[in-house]
Design a protein around this motif. Structure first.
Motif, PDB file in Angstrom:
ATOM      1  N   ALA A 101      -3.043  -6.094  87.264  1.00  0.00           N
ATOM      2  CA  ALA A 101      -2.114  -5.135  86.659  1.00  0.00           C
ATOM      3  C   ALA A 101      -2.767  -3.765  86.490  1.00  0.00           C
ATOM      4  N   LYS A 102      -4.031  -3.743  86.080  1.00  0.00           N
ATOM      5  CA  LYS A 102      -4.748  -2.476  85.925  1.00  0.00           C
ATOM      6  C   LYS A 102      -4.929  -1.788  87.284  1.00  0.00           C
TER       7      LYS A 102
ATOM      8  N   LYS B 274       3.608  -1.332  92.803  1.00  0.00           N
ATOM      9  CA  LYS B 274       4.477  -2.144  91.955  1.00  0.00           C
ATOM     10  C   LYS B 274       4.171  -3.633  92.019  1.00  0.00           C
TER      11      LYS B 274
ATOM     12  N   LYS C  63      -1.668  -0.267  88.425  1.00  0.00           N
ATOM     13  CA  LYS C  63      -1.398   0.981  87.697  1.00  0.00           C
ATOM     14  C   LYS C  63      -2.253   2.124  88.240  1.00  0.00           C
ATOM     15  N   GLU C  64      -3.538   1.833  88.493  1.00  0.00           N
ATOM     16  CA  GLU C  64      -4.450   2.867  88.974  1.00  0.00           C
ATOM     17  C   GLU C  64      -4.037   3.391  90.344  1.00  0.00           C
TER      18      GLU C  64
ATOM     19  N   LYS D 204      -1.035   3.080  91.665  1.00  0.00           N
ATOM     20  CA  LYS D 204       0.401   3.406  91.663  1.00  0.00           C
ATOM     21  C   LYS D 204       1.190   2.509  92.622  1.00  0.00           C
TER      22      LYS D 204
END
Length: 265
Positions: A196-197, A205, A200-201, A203
């Protein structure tokens, strides 16, 4: 023979440094000391000769449980592959470094010497270096964190980097593993948090999109053994080339204490 004379003199210099340039810090009944080596070997007597360079700053321990820790340092992933020795104690660490330098120079000369004689117009291709730096520190109560970094090149141009972090229990001298930290069965949740990290880093999904950007590619996601504790947080370290193409370099994923608290023993 210029190259043999230089190799011998720098090895003696290494031991002189180890006796005079001490970095001492008492912690939990342990003292940190260091071995410093700065060595150069020229392949030929020519003024434009290629060369091999070695720079080592290796910390080791003295005191309570020091021999146990030093033994495991030599047998750890990076040191076992680079120093390939089975010794213990601070004196054996010194002899390990000495032997590594001698073997490194011997292999460099034996392998590159004949090639360079047939390819003198590309002398810079035969330059190489090896740099090892280490740092030992108390990162938490009864936890000694030892960080090793290796930078090297074998073709005069392309540099590679490695980092390994080892945590020791200063009371027992034993290596602390993730199984000692997290409760059994928490691996899936921790891995999900890492993914998940990363999503996010970068970008993305989902994992498929993350892979399309080169992260994890065609390999199964995993929790790395390399990690650092800091103020209750944990940073997982994916080394260069482990989960992504070389240009990504080292990839770090930090999980905050409140994200991992329920999984801690």
């Amino acid at each position: 023979m210029r190259n043999l004379v230089i190799a011998f003199s720098v090895i003696i210099f290494m031991f002189a440094c180890s006796n005079t340039n001490h970095y001492l810090a008492k912690m939990e009944g342990l003292e940190i000391d260091s071995i410093v080596a700065d060595s150069t070997l020229y392949l030929t007597n020519d003024s434009n000769s290629p060369k091999a360079e070695i720079k080592i700053n290796m910390q080791y321990l003295r005191g309570k449980n020091a021999n146990i820790i030093n033994q495991q340092l030599i047998q750890s992933g990076i040191l076992s592959s680079e120093l390939f020795l089975q010794h213990d104690g601070s004196k054996k660490i010194k002899s390990s470094v000495d032997t590594f330098i001698k073997n490194y120079f011997q292999e460099y000369r034996d392998y590159n010497g004949p090639l360079f004689r047939e390819d003198k117009q590309n002398g810079s291709f035969y330059n190489c270096f090896f740099r090892l730096s280490t740092k030992a520190q108390i990162s938490d109560k009864q936890v000694l964190t030892y960080i090793l970094k290796i930078t090297k090149t074998e073709d005069g141009k392309h540099e590679s980097n490695q980092k390994q972090v080892i945590h020791f229990n200063t009371t027992s001298g034993k290596i602390i593993t993730l199984k000692d930290i997290f409760i059994e069965g928490s691996e899936t949740s921790i891995l999900d948090a890492i993914i998940a990290k990363l999503m996010k880093e970068f970008k993305t999904k989902d994992l498929t999109e993350l892979r399309s950007k080169g992260i994890f590619g065609d390999i199964q996601p995993y929790i790395p053994d390399n990690y650092i504790f800091h103020n209750g947080n944990i940073t997982f370290i994916f080394e260069e080339d482990q989960i992504a193409p070389h240009h990504f370099g080292e990839i770090n994923v930090e999980l905050k204490h409140d994200e991992i608290e329920k999984y801690l023993k």
